[in-house]
Scaffold this active site. Sequence first.
Site, PDB file in Angstrom:
ATOM      1  N   LYS A  58     111.440 -20.728   7.158  1.00 24.54           N
ATOM      2  CA  LYS A  58     109.997 -20.523   7.073  1.00 24.54           C
ATOM      3  C   LYS A  58     109.648 -19.163   6.503  1.00 24.54           C
ATOM      4  O   LYS A  58     108.668 -19.011   5.776  1.00 24.54           O
ATOM      5  CB  LYS A  58     109.357 -20.663   8.461  1.00 24.54           C
ATOM      6  CG  LYS A  58     109.250 -22.092   8.903  1.00 24.54           C
ATOM      7  CD  LYS A  58     108.232 -22.246   9.995  1.00 24.54           C
ATOM      8  CE  LYS A  58     108.059 -23.709  10.359  1.00 24.54           C
ATOM      9  NZ  LYS A  58     107.195 -23.904  11.497  1.00 24.54           N
TER      10      LYS A  58
ATOM     11  N   LYS B 189     113.333 -32.251   4.718  1.00 19.64           N
ATOM     12  CA  LYS B 189     112.715 -32.892   5.882  1.00 19.64           C
ATOM     13  C   LYS B 189     111.270 -33.305   5.556  1.00 19.64           C
ATOM     14  O   LYS B 189     110.586 -32.593   4.831  1.00 19.64           O
ATOM     15  CB  LYS B 189     112.722 -31.861   7.025  1.00 19.64           C
ATOM     16  CG  LYS B 189     112.334 -32.395   8.376  1.00 19.64           C
ATOM     17  CD  LYS B 189     112.320 -31.284   9.413  1.00 19.64           C
ATOM     18  CE  LYS B 189     111.120 -30.382   9.261  1.00 19.64           C
ATOM     19  NZ  LYS B 189     110.815 -29.560  10.448  1.00 19.64           N
TER      20      LYS B 189
ATOM     21  N   LYS C  71     104.768 -31.575   7.876  1.00 22.27           N
ATOM     22  CA  LYS C  71     103.309 -31.527   7.765  1.00 22.27           C
ATOM     23  C   LYS C  71     102.879 -30.659   6.600  1.00 22.27           C
ATOM     24  O   LYS C  71     101.780 -30.781   6.092  1.00 22.27           O
ATOM     25  CB  LYS C  71     102.715 -30.895   9.029  1.00 22.27           C
ATOM     26  CG  LYS C  71     103.022 -31.591  10.324  1.00 22.27           C
ATOM     27  CD  LYS C  71     102.764 -30.626  11.500  1.00 22.27           C
ATOM     28  CE  LYS C  71     103.211 -31.196  12.830  1.00 22.27           C
ATOM     29  NZ  LYS C  71     103.485 -30.181  13.837  1.00 22.27           N
TER      30      LYS C  71
HETATM   31  P1  TYM Z   1     106.974 -29.629  15.610  1.00 25.02           P
HETATM   32  O1  TYM Z   1     105.546 -29.546  15.980  1.00 25.02           O
HETATM   33  O2  TYM Z   1     107.397 -29.084  14.283  1.00 25.02           O
HETATM   34  O3  TYM Z   1     107.462 -31.120  15.694  1.00 25.02           O
HETATM   35  C1  TYM Z   1     107.224 -31.905  16.858  1.00 25.02           C
HETATM   36  C2  TYM Z   1     108.368 -32.869  17.086  1.00 25.02           C
HETATM   37  O4  TYM Z   1     108.530 -33.730  15.964  1.00 25.02           O
HETATM   38  C3  TYM Z   1     109.874 -33.687  15.517  1.00 25.02           C
HETATM   39  N1  TYM Z   1     109.898 -33.832  14.060  1.00 25.02           N
HETATM   40  C4  TYM Z   1     110.716 -34.654  13.404  1.00 25.02           C
HETATM   41  N2  TYM Z   1     111.641 -35.529  13.840  1.00 25.02           N
HETATM   42  C5  TYM Z   1     112.302 -36.245  12.916  1.00 25.02           C
HETATM   43  N3  TYM Z   1     112.070 -36.112  11.574  1.00 25.02           N
HETATM   44  C6  TYM Z   1     111.158 -35.244  11.092  1.00 25.02           C
HETATM   45  N4  TYM Z   1     110.922 -35.146   9.783  1.00 25.02           N
HETATM   46  C7  TYM Z   1     110.426 -34.461  12.034  1.00 25.02           C
HETATM   47  N5  TYM Z   1     109.438 -33.524  11.907  1.00 25.02           N
HETATM   48  C8  TYM Z   1     109.145 -33.147  13.161  1.00 25.02           C
HETATM   49  C9  TYM Z   1     110.380 -32.321  15.932  1.00 25.02           C
HETATM   50  O5  TYM Z   1     111.786 -32.287  15.999  1.00 25.02           O
HETATM   51  C10 TYM Z   1     109.722 -32.155  17.270  1.00 25.02           C
HETATM   52  O6  TYM Z   1     110.467 -32.808  18.282  1.00 25.02           O
HETATM   53  N6  TYM Z   1     109.015 -25.917  18.258  1.00 25.02           N
HETATM   54  C11 TYM Z   1     108.567 -27.285  18.305  1.00 25.02           C
HETATM   55  C12 TYM Z   1     107.482 -27.532  19.331  1.00 25.02           C
HETATM   56  C13 TYM Z   1     107.803 -27.056  20.705  1.00 25.02           C
HETATM   57  C14 TYM Z   1     108.636 -27.705  21.648  1.00 25.02           C
HETATM   58  C15 TYM Z   1     108.598 -26.872  22.813  1.00 25.02           C
HETATM   59  C16 TYM Z   1     109.413 -28.859  21.621  1.00 25.02           C
HETATM   60  C17 TYM Z   1     107.319 -25.928  21.283  1.00 25.02           C
HETATM   61  N7  TYM Z   1     107.790 -25.816  22.572  1.00 25.02           N
HETATM   62  C18 TYM Z   1     109.339 -27.208  23.928  1.00 25.02           C
HETATM   63  C19 TYM Z   1     110.121 -29.179  22.759  1.00 25.02           C
HETATM   64  C20 TYM Z   1     110.100 -28.361  23.893  1.00 25.02           C
HETATM   65  C21 TYM Z   1     107.989 -27.655  16.951  1.00 25.02           C
HETATM   66  O7  TYM Z   1     107.613 -26.818  16.186  1.00 25.02           O
HETATM   67  O8  TYM Z   1     107.880 -28.993  16.751  1.00 25.02           O
END
Ligand code: TYM
Length: 339
Positions: free
Chosen positions: A119, A202, A205
């Site tokens: 990032k 990947k 968003k």
């Molecule tokens: P975030 O908001 O980027 O994504 C949320 C969840 O979606 C999954 N994900 C995907 N899985 C498969 N293929 C993809 N292309 C894909 N894009 C997103 C992510 O793996 C995630 O599970 N840091 C985390 C949010 C977070 C969190 C936490 C998660 C903050 N605190 C505590 C678990 C526990 C994040 O940025 O996810």
Amino acid sequence: MTDQTFTPRVFSGIKPSGGLTLGNYLGAIKRWVEMQEDPTYETIFCVVDMHAITVWQDPADLTRATREVAAAMIASGIDPEKSVLFNQCRVSAHAELGWLLNCVARVGWMNRMTQFKDKAGKNTEKVSLGLYAYPSLMAADILAYHATHVPVGEDQKQHVELTRDIAAKFNHDYGRDFFPMTDPVIEGPAMRVMNLRDGSKKMSKSGESDMERINMLDDADTIAKKIKKARTDPEALPAEMDGLSGRPEARNLVNIYAGLAETTSEAVLGEFGGEGWGKFKPALAELAVEKLAPISDEMRRLLDAPDELDAIMAKGAEKAAAIANPILEETFKIMGFVR
Ligand code: TYM
């Protein structure tokens, strides 16, 4: 050290930054619903709004995206009566424990986080300090609930492993078996949903073109168009998984099909092996519309009543705080704070 047994408890979250994608659905939300229905677990799901501001968010966009994530969870089957559903900023234990854990985590550990490197790119001097510290806030999200299981997509695995390192160091430094060793739960065919135009990236968003991703709020025509235009190769689908090696776009579409159909990629190839894209893509588009359209319709309905969504999140936050606050208090006590 005393041996502590931990209640099987699931915690996971999604950042409200931009629209939600099929990756968020298959890699996260869909599996959360399954865990919610499994009586083994207590389940807690969070709209992690404080993580979103690690990169600039227009205030109005943050408000809208927060409600969109809550709506997506509910429309997909997260039931606020069965699971705790809330937004992070309402439970101050996250930020407080986040600070305590910043003082446990080591800079060298943060430097190894691949998502930060991706990032920040060459811009490491200019990104926010929050973007760098973000994984320790994520550790706090998880550890504030003594969560034992964290269902996430493949891209979050390293952050959950870091959570274990932080927990282990805390337990070691203070001579207490206080935080659990949380397990990442990364199971199923679609744990890494890839970009529809470039199978080496990947689906996210924030990608440049909307054609790269399927958004949870896309209408049926848009979903069908995006799948039709998804990049593929000239070969037919193979009958075995080996035949997908070196074909990232083909592999991705097969995995998406398997994720949506709740089957394995092997079974999808068993059905479509030998067929061309002219047959597979329309079948995938039909399946995607069948699965996603009811969810996006329900999301739109929920988004028309933002007060209801806000009330659900507020009520969830009370339940969340009731679990997290005693754990935070005990953490302060273990560390010697006078409270
Ligand atoms: P975030 O908001 O980027 O994504 C949320 C969840 O979606 C999954 N994900 C995907 N899985 C498969 N293929 C993809 N292309 C894909 N894009 C997103 C992510 O793996 C995630 O599970 N840091 C985390 C949010 C977070 C969190 C936490 C998660 C903050 N605190 C505590 C678990 C526990 C994040 O940025 O996810």
